[in-house]
Design a protein around this motif. Structure first.
Motif, PDB file in Angstrom:
ATOM      1  N   THR A  25      -2.512   1.137 -10.299  1.00 59.07           N
ATOM      2  CA  THR A  25      -3.127   1.861  -9.192  1.00 59.07           C
ATOM      3  C   THR A  25      -2.462   1.389  -7.894  1.00 59.07           C
ATOM      4  O   THR A  25      -2.360   0.169  -7.647  1.00 59.07           O
ATOM      5  N   PRO A  26      -1.960   2.308  -7.032  1.00 57.87           N
ATOM      6  CA  PRO A  26      -1.262   1.885  -5.805  1.00 57.87           C
ATOM      7  C   PRO A  26      -2.168   1.018  -4.919  1.00 57.87           C
ATOM      8  O   PRO A  26      -3.373   1.273  -4.821  1.00 57.87           O
ATOM      9  N   ILE A  27      -1.539  -0.003  -4.300  1.00 61.75           N
ATOM     10  CA  ILE A  27      -2.302  -0.807  -3.336  1.00 61.75           C
ATOM     11  C   ILE A  27      -2.353  -0.047  -2.021  1.00 61.75           C
ATOM     12  O   ILE A  27      -1.591   0.906  -1.788  1.00 61.75           O
ATOM     13  N   THR A  28      -3.224  -0.465  -1.160  1.00 60.60           N
ATOM     14  CA  THR A  28      -3.217   0.041   0.212  1.00 60.60           C
ATOM     15  C   THR A  28      -2.064  -0.662   0.957  1.00 60.60           C
ATOM     16  O   THR A  28      -1.913  -1.895   0.868  1.00 60.60           O
ATOM     17  N   ASP A  29      -1.239   0.131   1.631  1.00 58.64           N
ATOM     18  CA  ASP A  29      -0.085  -0.479   2.322  1.00 58.64           C
ATOM     19  C   ASP A  29      -0.548  -1.595   3.264  1.00 58.64           C
ATOM     20  O   ASP A  29      -1.550  -1.440   3.995  1.00 58.64           O
ATOM     21  N   ILE A  30       0.225  -2.728   3.191  1.00 60.93           N
ATOM     22  CA  ILE A  30      -0.020  -3.863   4.092  1.00 60.93           C
ATOM     23  C   ILE A  30       1.165  -3.916   5.076  1.00 60.93           C
ATOM     24  O   ILE A  30       2.324  -4.063   4.648  1.00 60.93           O
ATOM     25  N   PRO A  47       3.111  -8.984  -7.086  1.00 64.05           N
ATOM     26  CA  PRO A  47       3.101  -8.543  -8.482  1.00 64.05           C
ATOM     27  C   PRO A  47       4.202  -7.512  -8.719  1.00 64.05           C
ATOM     28  O   PRO A  47       4.658  -6.843  -7.785  1.00 64.05           O
ATOM     29  N   ALA A  48       4.604  -7.463  -9.975  1.00 64.33           N
ATOM     30  CA  ALA A  48       5.617  -6.470 -10.322  1.00 64.33           C
ATOM     31  C   ALA A  48       5.127  -5.097  -9.918  1.00 64.33           C
ATOM     32  O   ALA A  48       3.962  -4.752 -10.063  1.00 64.33           O
ATOM     33  N   GLY A  49       6.047  -4.299  -9.384  1.00 61.93           N
ATOM     34  CA  GLY A  49       5.710  -2.953  -8.965  1.00 61.93           C
ATOM     35  C   GLY A  49       5.382  -2.857  -7.497  1.00 61.93           C
ATOM     36  O   GLY A  49       5.251  -1.769  -6.947  1.00 61.93           O
ATOM     37  N   VAL A  50       5.234  -4.039  -6.820  1.00 57.13           N
ATOM     38  CA  VAL A  50       4.917  -4.053  -5.387  1.00 57.13           C
ATOM     39  C   VAL A  50       6.099  -4.720  -4.677  1.00 57.13           C
ATOM     40  O   VAL A  50       6.582  -5.788  -5.087  1.00 57.13           O
ATOM     41  N   THR A  51       6.545  -4.107  -3.589  1.00 59.40           N
ATOM     42  CA  THR A  51       7.707  -4.622  -2.848  1.00 59.40           C
ATOM     43  C   THR A  51       7.421  -4.605  -1.359  1.00 59.40           C
ATOM     44  O   THR A  51       6.476  -3.945  -0.893  1.00 59.40           O
ATOM     45  N   GLY A  52       8.301  -5.371  -0.611  1.00 63.30           N
ATOM     46  CA  GLY A  52       8.214  -5.368   0.835  1.00 63.30           C
ATOM     47  C   GLY A  52       9.472  -4.788   1.435  1.00 63.30           C
ATOM     48  O   GLY A  52      10.576  -5.069   0.956  1.00 63.30           O
ATOM     49  N   THR A  53       9.328  -4.025   2.511  1.00 65.48           N
ATOM     50  CA  THR A  53      10.474  -3.407   3.166  1.00 65.48           C
ATOM     51  C   THR A  53      10.330  -3.570   4.684  1.00 65.48           C
ATOM     52  O   THR A  53       9.215  -3.563   5.210  1.00 65.48           O
ATOM     53  N   TYR A  54      11.515  -3.759   5.361  1.00 64.46           N
ATOM     54  CA  TYR A  54      11.532  -3.936   6.813  1.00 64.46           C
ATOM     55  C   TYR A  54      12.200  -2.745   7.439  1.00 64.46           C
ATOM     56  O   TYR A  54      13.267  -2.306   6.983  1.00 64.46           O
ATOM     57  N   ALA A  55      11.601  -2.260   8.510  1.00 65.99           N
ATOM     58  CA  ALA A  55      12.216  -1.142   9.226  1.00 65.99           C
ATOM     59  C   ALA A  55      11.657  -1.108  10.636  1.00 65.99           C
ATOM     60  O   ALA A  55      10.435  -0.986  10.810  1.00 65.99           O
ATOM     61  N   ALA A  56      12.576  -1.242  11.613  1.00 63.65           N
ATOM     62  CA  ALA A  56      12.243  -1.043  13.021  1.00 63.65           C
ATOM     63  C   ALA A  56      11.058  -1.877  13.456  1.00 63.65           C
ATOM     64  O   ALA A  56      10.106  -1.371  14.044  1.00 63.65           O
ATOM     65  N   THR A  58       8.761  -3.335  11.669  1.00 63.56           N
ATOM     66  CA  THR A  58       7.564  -3.298  10.808  1.00 63.56           C
ATOM     67  C   THR A  58       7.959  -3.667   9.393  1.00 63.56           C
ATOM     68  O   THR A  58       8.940  -3.118   8.843  1.00 63.56           O
ATOM     69  N   PHE A  59       7.175  -4.627   8.902  1.00 64.20           N
ATOM     70  CA  PHE A  59       7.410  -5.016   7.519  1.00 64.20           C
ATOM     71  C   PHE A  59       6.242  -4.472   6.690  1.00 64.20           C
ATOM     72  O   PHE A  59       5.073  -4.760   6.978  1.00 64.20           O
ATOM     73  N   THR A  60       6.549  -3.658   5.656  1.00 64.06           N
ATOM     74  CA  THR A  60       5.506  -2.970   4.877  1.00 64.06           C
ATOM     75  C   THR A  60       5.558  -3.428   3.419  1.00 64.06           C
ATOM     76  O   THR A  60       6.629  -3.427   2.792  1.00 64.06           O
ATOM     77  N   ILE A  61       4.355  -3.831   2.906  1.00 62.64           N
ATOM     78  CA  ILE A  61       4.208  -4.167   1.479  1.00 62.64           C
ATOM     79  C   ILE A  61       3.490  -2.977   0.820  1.00 62.64           C
ATOM     80  O   ILE A  61       2.383  -2.613   1.238  1.00 62.64           O
ATOM     81  N   SER A  62       4.108  -2.389  -0.201  1.00 60.99           N
ATOM     82  CA  SER A  62       3.505  -1.205  -0.868  1.00 60.99           C
ATOM     83  C   SER A  62       3.948  -1.177  -2.333  1.00 60.99           C
ATOM     84  O   SER A  62       4.846  -1.903  -2.741  1.00 60.99           O
ATOM     85  N   GLY A  63       3.304  -0.278  -3.055  1.00 60.60           N
ATOM     86  CA  GLY A  63       3.691  -0.101  -4.462  1.00 60.60           C
ATOM     87  C   GLY A  63       2.485  -0.072  -5.388  1.00 60.60           C
ATOM     88  O   GLY A  63       1.326  -0.139  -4.959  1.00 60.60           O
ATOM     89  N   THR A  64       2.790  -0.019  -6.673  1.00 62.28           N
ATOM     90  CA  THR A  64       1.739   0.071  -7.714  1.00 62.28           C
ATOM     91  C   THR A  64       1.904  -1.090  -8.669  1.00 62.28           C
ATOM     92  O   THR A  64       2.939  -1.197  -9.367  1.00 62.28           O
ATOM     93  N   PRO A  65       0.947  -2.007  -8.725  1.00 62.19           N
ATOM     94  CA  PRO A  65       1.076  -3.138  -9.634  1.00 62.19           C
ATOM     95  C   PRO A  65       1.131  -2.648 -11.077  1.00 62.19           C
ATOM     96  O   PRO A  65       0.355  -1.779 -11.485  1.00 62.19           O
ATOM     97  N   THR A  66       2.012  -3.202 -11.871  1.00 60.67           N
ATOM     98  CA  THR A  66       2.168  -2.749 -13.247  1.00 60.67           C
ATOM     99  C   THR A  66       1.766  -3.806 -14.251  1.00 60.67           C
ATOM    100  O   THR A  66       1.912  -3.613 -15.474  1.00 60.67           O
ATOM    101  N   THR A  67       1.252  -4.915 -13.787  1.00 63.01           N
ATOM    102  CA  THR A  67       0.826  -5.966 -14.708  1.00 63.01           C
ATOM    103  C   THR A  67      -0.280  -6.771 -14.072  1.00 63.01           C
ATOM    104  O   THR A  67      -0.419  -6.820 -12.850  1.00 63.01           O
TER     105      THR A  67
END
Length: 498
Positions: A25-30, A47-56, A58-67
């Motif tokens: 189930t997707p997390i709420t973006d952090i 957790p696997a399936g969740v990643t962090g990305t940087y842009a302008a 803002t650093f955003t953690i998003s994704g869907t945990p798979t385990t």
């Protein structure tokens, strides 16, 4: 939380850094704001399936945990490009999702409705049905389902809910045919007993024990062996009925043999009643001979075991054999007792026929024989009439077969001609015109001029030479017309001598 030096690292939405989600189930973006000397950010511990990305910035953690392995996941976000770099921590808890319930549905039987069970049932989970109503019990048995309604179910562990199960339906118990109801008709004197399935259904298959019988249109059972006991079951292809009650067809009731017999005594002039005797068959137990025939008030039935029926009136009879136990009767034969030959009383007539004096039978019967005798017993003629010439007592014997009847008649005068004259002088001889033997209907007398002077109906010997007016007529020749009772007539003359 804010760390300050030459770097900026700030959580944008308070509380989002601590989350609990279900696996897959997707997390709420952090999101974090990255600034100052920081040029990027990194994250560890996701957790696997969740990643962090940087842009302008803002650093955003998003994704869907798979385990769920390693949960809870404590992660750290760290700036890049600052001295020192700043870090912020957070926690993502990944909860396990229950497996989708696996349903085992058992088809209905002839004895029970269909039922369904959750084969991967877990007592720690909560099961919710759509539509609502059913519940899951110990071992995963599902109760409360409405037959024929389609359901799905999910499993919940308090945090996560499984994918809905495949749709499932409990079907109603298969229809079992009703027990065959047998109507058995008792045998009669003309037919064997027979049986019918009263609740026959053309869509069913019927099986008999022992084998042999078959079903006809309407449920009539054919092919039964008389006296054999049978049962039958009905099948609709899926279910079989309870076995019927036992039934048996009984053979046709015994019908007596047609009798033979004859009229052994026919009535005659000495015996006015007849007798019928039976010659066959010999009676079985509980059988009797029955004679039905005429009676003054209708029909009378006479029963006999010796086969002799006496004192019978004339008429038509039927004879049959009756079985007192079964009520069956044989075919009947017809016998006739003839009327008794009784010569009825008869009357004799006498009188002249022209110049002949006849003695005759009044209303003769062509079936009788007539014989005439004089007083000495000498036969003087045959037939229904005779000419006599002498005064005597005569006997007529009338016969038919052995029957004879006699009648006597006395003739005192056989005079049978028309006198040519009369002499009314009082001497007792020819004082009147004597025609008494001639059976005259009417006489008319005329003078020589054709004038009617005398007339008399049913004439015998009345004219004494006097006119109808009471006047003595003179001596002369007179003329007459005579009409006889037999329809004939005659004319002539008569001389009146004074």
């Amino acid at each position: 939380v804010t760390a300050t030096c030459s770097c900026v690292l700030t959580l944008d939405v308070v509380g989002t850094d601590t989350q609990a989600v279900c696996e897959n189930t997707p997390i709420t973006d952090i999101t974090y704001t990255v600034g100052g000397d920081a040029t990027n950010a990194t994250v560890t511990g996701l957790p696997a399936g969740v990643t962090g990305t940087y842009a302008a910035g803002t650093f955003t953690i998003s994704g869907t945990p798979t385990t769920t392995a390693g949960s809870p996941f404590n992660y750290t976000v760290t700036t890049v490009g600052c001295t020192p770099n700043l870090s912020l921590n957070g926690t993502i808890t990944v909860n396990a999702v229950p497996a989708s319930p696996t349903i085992n549905t058992i088809a209905p039987t002839c004895a029970a409705d269909g039922d369904s069970t959750i084969t991967n049932y877990n007592a720690a989970l909560t099961y919710n049905f759509t539509p609502v109503g059913p519940t899951a019990g110990a071992g995963g048995a599902i109760s409360g389902m409405t037959l024929g309604t389609a359901y799905t179910v999910t499993a919940g562990n308090g945090s996560c809910t499984s994918v809905a199960s495949a749709s499932f339906t409990n079907l109603a118990m298969l229809v079992t045919p009703a027990v065959p109801t047998i109507t058995t008709v008792a045998p009669t004197c003309t037919a064997d007993g027979n049986s019918t399935i009263a609740n026959y259904n053309a869509g069913f298959t019927y099986t008999f024990t022992p084998v042999g019988p078959t079903i006809e249109v309407g449920g009539a059972i054919s092919g039964m062996t008389l006296g054999t006991s049978y049962t039958v079951i009905a099948s609709n292809g899926a279910c079989v009925s309870i076995t019927s009650a036992s039934f048996t067809n009984v053979a046709m009731l015994l019908t007596p043999i047609t009798p033979t017999g004859s009229v052994t005594i026919q009535p005659n002039c000495t015996n006015l009643l007849g007798t019928i005797e039976v010659t066959a068959p010999v009676l079985n137990t509980n059988e009797e001979f029955v004679l039905v025939g005429p009676d003054p008030i209708g029909l009378i039935q006479t029963n006999s075991t010796d086969g002799v029926f006496s004192n019978l009136d004339a008429g038509d009879y039927t004879l049959h054999v009756n079985n007192l136990s079964s009520g069956c009767i044989s075919n009947a034969i017809s016998l006739t007792v003839n009327p008794a030959i009784v010569i009825p009383n008869f009357n004799l007539t006498k009188g002249c026929d022209g110049v002949d004096y006849l003695v005759s039978v009044e209303s003769p019967n062509g079936n009788y024989t007539y014989n005439w005798f004089d007083s000495s017993g000498t036969q003087i003629g045959i037939g229904s009439q005779i000419v006599v010439t002498e005064s005597d007592t005569y006997e007529l014997q009338t016969s038919s077969g052995p029957c004879v009847a006699s009648e006597f008649i006395t003739i005192g005068n056989t005079f049978c001609f028309i006198p040519k004259g009369l002499s009314p002088n009082g001497d007792g001889l020819n004082d009147t015109w004597e025609l008494s033997n001639l059976n005259i209907r009417q006489v008319k007398v005329f003078n020589r001029y054709g004038t009617e002077i005398y007339s008399k109906e049913n004439y015998t010997n009345e004219w004494d030479g006097t006119s109808d007016k009471g006047k003595e007529l003179p001596s002369a020749t007179y003329y007459y017309v005579i009409w006889f009772s037999n329809g004939k007539s005659t004319t002539g003359w008569v001389y009146l001598n004074r």
